[in-house]
Design a protein around this motif. Sequence first.
Motif, PDB file in Angstrom:
ATOM      1  N   ARG A   1       0.831  -1.197   0.000  1.00  0.00           N
ATOM      2  CA  ARG A   1       0.000   0.000   0.000  1.00  0.00           C
ATOM      3  C   ARG A   1       0.869   1.252   0.000  1.00  0.00           C
ATOM      4  NH1 ARG A   1      -5.047   1.799   3.857  1.00  0.00           N
ATOM      5  NH2 ARG A   1      -5.073   3.942   3.159  1.00  0.00           N
ATOM      6  N   LYS A   2       1.947   1.236   0.796  1.00  0.00           N
ATOM      7  CA  LYS A   2       2.823   2.403   0.850  1.00  0.00           C
ATOM      8  C   LYS A   2       3.471   2.695  -0.497  1.00  0.00           C
ATOM      9  CE  LYS A   2       3.837   2.262   5.803  1.00  0.00           C
ATOM     10  NZ  LYS A   2       4.855   2.010   6.846  1.00  0.00           N
TER      11      LYS A   2
ATOM     12  N   VAL B   1      -6.815  -0.643   9.656  1.00  0.00           N
ATOM     13  CA  VAL B   1      -7.103  -0.118   8.319  1.00  0.00           C
ATOM     14  C   VAL B   1      -5.834   0.090   7.504  1.00  0.00           C
ATOM     15  CG1 VAL B   1      -9.204   1.039   9.117  1.00  0.00           C
ATOM     16  CG2 VAL B   1      -7.056   2.299   9.076  1.00  0.00           C
ATOM     17  N   ALA B   2      -4.674   0.034   8.160  1.00  0.00           N
ATOM     18  CA  ALA B   2      -3.422   0.300   7.445  1.00  0.00           C
ATOM     19  C   ALA B   2      -3.151  -0.723   6.356  1.00  0.00           C
ATOM     20  CB  ALA B   2      -2.254   0.332   8.432  1.00  0.00           C
ATOM     21  N   CYS B   3      -3.654  -1.957   6.527  1.00  0.00           N
ATOM     22  CA  CYS B   3      -3.392  -3.002   5.542  1.00  0.00           C
ATOM     23  C   CYS B   3      -4.470  -3.080   4.471  1.00  0.00           C
ATOM     24  CB  CYS B   3      -3.249  -4.354   6.241  1.00  0.00           C
ATOM     25  SG  CYS B   3      -4.740  -4.900   7.088  1.00  0.00           S
ATOM     26  N   LEU B   4      -5.453  -2.179   4.534  1.00  0.00           N
ATOM     27  CA  LEU B   4      -6.528  -2.203   3.549  1.00  0.00           C
ATOM     28  C   LEU B   4      -6.182  -1.346   2.338  1.00  0.00           C
ATOM     29  CD1 LEU B   4      -9.650  -1.778   5.861  1.00  0.00           C
ATOM     30  CD2 LEU B   4      -8.759  -3.902   4.883  1.00  0.00           C
TER      31      LEU B   4
ATOM     32  N   SER C   1     -15.174  -6.467  15.090  1.00  0.00           N
ATOM     33  CA  SER C   1     -14.736  -6.900  16.423  1.00  0.00           C
ATOM     34  C   SER C   1     -13.369  -7.570  16.378  1.00  0.00           C
ATOM     35  CB  SER C   1     -15.758  -7.860  17.035  1.00  0.00           C
ATOM     36  OG  SER C   1     -15.871  -9.046  16.270  1.00  0.00           O
ATOM     37  N   ARG C   2     -13.115  -8.363  15.330  1.00  0.00           N
ATOM     38  CA  ARG C   2     -11.826  -9.042  15.193  1.00  0.00           C
ATOM     39  C   ARG C   2     -10.788  -8.156  14.496  1.00  0.00           C
ATOM     40  NH1 ARG C   2     -14.366 -12.272  18.049  1.00  0.00           N
ATOM     41  NH2 ARG C   2     -14.153 -14.544  17.924  1.00  0.00           N
ATOM     42  N   ARG C   3     -11.262  -7.101  13.831  1.00  0.00           N
ATOM     43  CA  ARG C   3     -10.395  -6.169  13.097  1.00  0.00           C
ATOM     44  C   ARG C   3      -9.539  -6.900  12.066  1.00  0.00           C
ATOM     45  NH1 ARG C   3      -8.757  -1.201  17.132  1.00  0.00           N
ATOM     46  NH2 ARG C   3     -10.850  -0.944  18.019  1.00  0.00           N
ATOM     47  N   ARG C   4     -10.199  -7.775  11.323  1.00  0.00           N
ATOM     48  CA  ARG C   4      -9.514  -8.557  10.289  1.00  0.00           C
ATOM     49  C   ARG C   4     -10.544  -9.128   9.327  1.00  0.00           C
ATOM     50  NH1 ARG C   4     -10.835 -13.699  11.262  1.00  0.00           N
ATOM     51  NH2 ARG C   4     -11.121 -14.439  13.407  1.00  0.00           N
ATOM     52  N   HIS C   5     -10.014  -9.755   8.252  1.00  0.00           N
ATOM     53  CA  HIS C   5     -10.871 -10.429   7.281  1.00  0.00           C
ATOM     54  C   HIS C   5     -11.339 -11.777   7.826  1.00  0.00           C
ATOM     55  CE1 HIS C   5      -9.621  -7.665   3.981  1.00  0.00           C
ATOM     56  NE2 HIS C   5      -8.505  -7.619   4.685  1.00  0.00           N
TER      57      HIS C   5
END
Length: 430
Positions: free
Chosen positions: A239-240, A290-293, A345-349
């Motif tokens: 993403r960066k 959200v950084a990995c989205l 809640s899990r903050r993941r896929h």
Amino acid sequence: SSESEPGDAFVAPRNEVGLNESQIRSLEFGKEFATRAGLQATLEPLKRPLSIVTDCSGAEAPAISLDMLLSGAGRPQMMEHLSMCDNADGPAKWLAANFPHVPLQKDMKEKPLVEEDEADVYTCGFPCKACLLENVRGLCSVLGQVRKHLEKCGDYEIAVCGINPRDYGVDACRDRIYIFMILREYLPSRQFDLQHHADTVLELMKSTSAIPWSTFLLEDDDVSVREINSKKDDRVCKRKLNEKNKFDVATRPRKEEPQWRHHNWAFMKKHQLSPAAVNGAAKNKLGAAVACLHQRSEQALDIVTAVKPDWQIADLSQNVHMMPVVQPGQPFPCVTPGADYFSASRRRHITGTEKLLLMGFPLHRLNSSCSSEAEKHSLAGNSMHLRAIAAAWVVILKAIDMQKLNMVTKVKGTDHKDERPKKMLRREGR
């Protein structure tokens, strides 16, 4: 108890996923369904195993659910699985690992024809004593044409019903049309009304409570979850590298920008959302997750969070105007192969393993390590929900006259005598 003992559909109890007791109890519906339907009395006259053949077998939900019902009714080992067929590599690996003693064909066009007396139920073909077809609700628009063709297959009584697992004890949606076809000679009488019977049985089988879908989400130490988390750093780096293409949610999109930008802007305008209310909303709710989205997903979650701040599940495979979003008290959406569900809640896929659990698969009994996470996403999204197909099985089992079925030649490898009149031995529909 018989409920915990696997029948022919399972190699051995294993629980390689490491499910907790609550999750295992939630997946073991066989005894509950069998008791509610009175299957023990229904099956008492049956003196031989029920035989089943499947084509387009996928994850083999029909065989697994039937085995669970029979075990729940105190009749384990009463299913004989004659053959399976699937030409996709993912399902073939799953089938070979979980049903190693069942012949697996790759091409249903080249496999030997199954004689009618070799299978009591044949999913995906004719002729048989009973057939069960499943498809999306859209089938209703052409149901008249479909029924006209099915009536040419033989002397079948036909019923059409809608079945949704949400009505049968689990908080998940998969609203589908099921078509029941049973040869009239195996019904209690030729006047038997299969449609009325199916409607009555399905109503009887409905549950007044539902297991929360959150029950089937795994902890962070699960293998599939660790696999997702291990890839977060890679996604952040990628993403960066693409930051030069970052789009500002507060800026009206130019014509040449990606279509999702235009969808987002139109959605914000429709719901009268100011850029200030949207910008950073997802990060405030989810933190560093959200950084990995991808920014398409992050901006969609920004908008969703601004509109529905208490959302629990969002499908990131869809643009914001089409995105299934689950709020408190709502069921889990229909699982599809390409759906990319994100848990607040899990903050993941959501993983492919979790999709299989959400579809009712008893992974504590199955070998799931044979399949990759990508293959599990596909297996789950293309399967029938086990509770839905189990409810359909109850309709069939309670409709068939077991005494008549006893008269049919026993499946391969047994010595059961066929006492039917010769006129009953002809091949219907051939």
